[in-house]
Write an enzyme that holds these catalytic residues in place. Structure first.
Site, short mmCIF file in Angstrom:
data_model
loop_
_atom_site.label_atom_id
_atom_site.label_comp_id
_atom_site.label_asym_id
_atom_site.label_seq_id
_atom_site.Cartn_x
_atom_site.Cartn_y
_atom_site.Cartn_z
N LYS A 70 0.77 -1.04 -0.03
CA LYS A 70 -0.01 0.04 -0.02
C LYS A 70 0.92 1.27 0.21
O LYS A 70 1.98 1.27 0.52
CB LYS A 70 -0.88 -0.14 1.17
N SER A 86 -9.72 1.95 3.03
CA SER A 86 -8.95 2.89 2.09
C SER A 86 -7.76 1.95 1.29
O SER A 86 -7.18 2.37 0.38
CB SER A 86 -8.19 3.80 2.66
N SER A 141 -10.22 -0.44 7.06
CA SER A 141 -9.49 -0.21 5.88
C SER A 141 -8.93 -1.50 5.35
O SER A 141 -8.27 -1.44 3.99
CB SER A 141 -8.67 1.17 5.53
#
Length: 492
Positions: free
Chosen positions: A79, A154, A178
């Site tokens: 990420k 997210s 998330s």
């Protein structure tokens, strides 16, 4: 070698160790898939092809020399909130589009030590604030199951890369759901560890008292392999807990489902926005666990209505403090030709941050301001303690707690949900972060539109091994985790 992307992490590790294929071949296979398929998915912000092939060659040399570890040569996607030395780390924001990190986050450094090959950095909601990964600067990431839908957020890019078979597993972060919500939307397994289990050093902060890194993959077994790399104490992170780390892979069959007491909070299954298909699939999965020997126990979680307002006071307050460093002075985006220091601050921040980040900064600054600090922030922290006590009381009678991971399946891209509607979609995940507990998402079926549904299991502190073990055994008796989106079946 056209089906390497269909292999589990264990199969990849064994294949590399037995020289059935090389890390260079495996890495090149994934890079070719990314080049062909990611134009449709938009999961990667940065693809590090040259570096990945160099790491793969080093991994092959280590395997040949007999100095390799279990995962040496296996590719991974990070990420884009984890700092990576010499590679752009954007946190999904225009504010950091020009930021090249001078160091590695601990999670990234541990991956390198384990011999993992970094394919690149993946898309996300800006500064991890959001539930859709409709990024205002890098564009929306698409859900591989249906490209008209969001992958969740997210960590939407982290979920999409695995669901599209553009990486075998990925790192994500979870501040209010998330990891679990995008795992649910994309039909994956995703683990949010106990707060303090995985180092936050080098992970760009959103809400520091709730941020936690974790693994995202197809199965609990795959997640266990990555947890063996990620977990552990880190002196560089003051919130990291000095506690012995389990061997998550060795413990995959360590928890007996027979006799396991699973708490079913009646408040969770009476939420107004809970989709009928989601409810049905979750209840079917619980019935399956019951058939495997688990005992379902109805419980009360009386603080449920407080989750959303409490979280959306504390998280924005911490975000407003954390994001004050992005002022156009030190690093990151700077507006052109500022007239004075005030103009520099105002235009750098208003041009560099997207609308949702600005909204949360404003809410948080208001909650922390003189005259409102006690009324809002301090009161929210007191309610947070009550939420934690509510869970601890429940764990006196049950081993784990079950819930949907999200009240609906994936939204359509451009659905334009109001901020309130979006925030209410986090009803099942927020409390876990407020209390610092571990939780896992497991895929348990599909709705009528063939979009994935996820079951969430919440554990007591430090019960990551137990959660992985329960889901692993469930996955030995079901095949939902093996289902693949049509786009993932495309051969590079």
């Amino acid at each position: 070698m056209t089906d390497l992307h269909r292999l589990s992490i264990r199969e990849l590790a064994e294949g590399l160790a037995q020289a059935q294929f090389s890390s260079r071949e495996l890495t090149a296979h994934y890079l070719k898939r990314i080049e062909k398929i990611d134009t449709q998915v938009n999961s990667y912000i940065t693809v590090t092809a040259e570096q990945a092939l160099a790491q793969a060659d080093a991994a092959d040399a280590a395997i040949k020399a007999g100095t390799a570890s279990t995962l040496t040569g296996v590719p991974i996607a990070h990420k884009d909130i984890f700092c990576t030395q010499g590679i752009k780390t954007s946190a999904g924001s225009k504010m950091l589009d020009n930021f090249i990190s001078p160091y590695d986050a601990t999670v990234v450094a541990k991956g390198k030590t384990a011999g993992l090959v970094t394919l690149g950095k993946v898309n996300m909601d800006e500064f991890a604030m959001g539930s859709t990964s409709e990024n205002p600067f890098y564009g929306a990431t698409k859900n591989p199951w249906n490209l008209e839908h969001v992958p969740g957020g997210s960590s939407g890019g982290s979920a999409a890369v695995v669901a599209a078979d553009l990486a075998p597993f990925s790192t994500g972060t979870d501040t209010g759901g998330s990891i679990r919500q995008p795992a649910s939307f994309c039909g994956l397994t995703g683990l949010k560890p106990t707060y303090g289990r995985v180092s936050r050093f080098g992970m760009i902060a959103y809400a520091s008292s709730m941020d936690q890194g974790g693994p995202m993959a197809r199965s609990a077994e795959d997640c266990a392999y990555l947890m063996n790399v990620m977990a552990g104490h880190d002196a560089k992170d003051s919130t990291s807990i000095e506690k012995e780390v389990d061997d998550y892979v060795a413990n995959l069959n360590g928890t007996s489902v027979k006799g396991l007491r699973i708490g079913i909070p009646k408040q969770y299954f009476n939420v107004a926005g809970l989709d009928a298909d989601v409810k049905a699939r979750v209840e079917e999965s619980l019935k399956k666990l019951e058939e495997m020997g688990a005992i379902l126990v109805e419980i009360d979680l009386n603080m449920t209505e407080a989750y959303v307002p409490t979280y959306y006071l504390i998280a924005p307050a911490e975000a407003s403090s954390n994001l004050s460093r992005f002022d156009g002075v030190r690093y990151g985006y700077r507006c052109e030709n500022p007239t004075d220091i005030l103009d520099l601050y105002k235009r750098s921040r208003s041009e560099g941050f997207g609308a949702e980040v600005q909204r949360r900064i404003l809410i948080g600054t208001y909650a922390l301001s003189a005259g409102y600090y006690d009324a809002y922030y301090v009161k929210a922290q007191k309610v947070r303690r009550l939420i934690q006590q509510d869970f601890l009381k429940a764990f006196e009678n049950v081993d784990v707690i079950a819930a949907p991971s999200a009240p609906t399946t994936a939204y359509k891209i451009g659905a334009n949900l109001s901020p309130t509607e979006m925030y209410l979609g986090d009803i099942y995940t927020l409390a876990v972060n407020l209390a610092g507990l571990p939780a896992i998402n497991a895929p348990v079926g599909f709705d009528q539109a063939q979009l994935p549904v996820g079951l969430q299991l919440i554990g007591n502190y430090w019960s990551e091994s137990q959660l992985l073990s329960i889901v692993h055994q469930y996955q030995q008796n079901t095949d939902w985790h093996t289902k693949r989106a049509a786009i993932a079946e495309e051969n590079a």
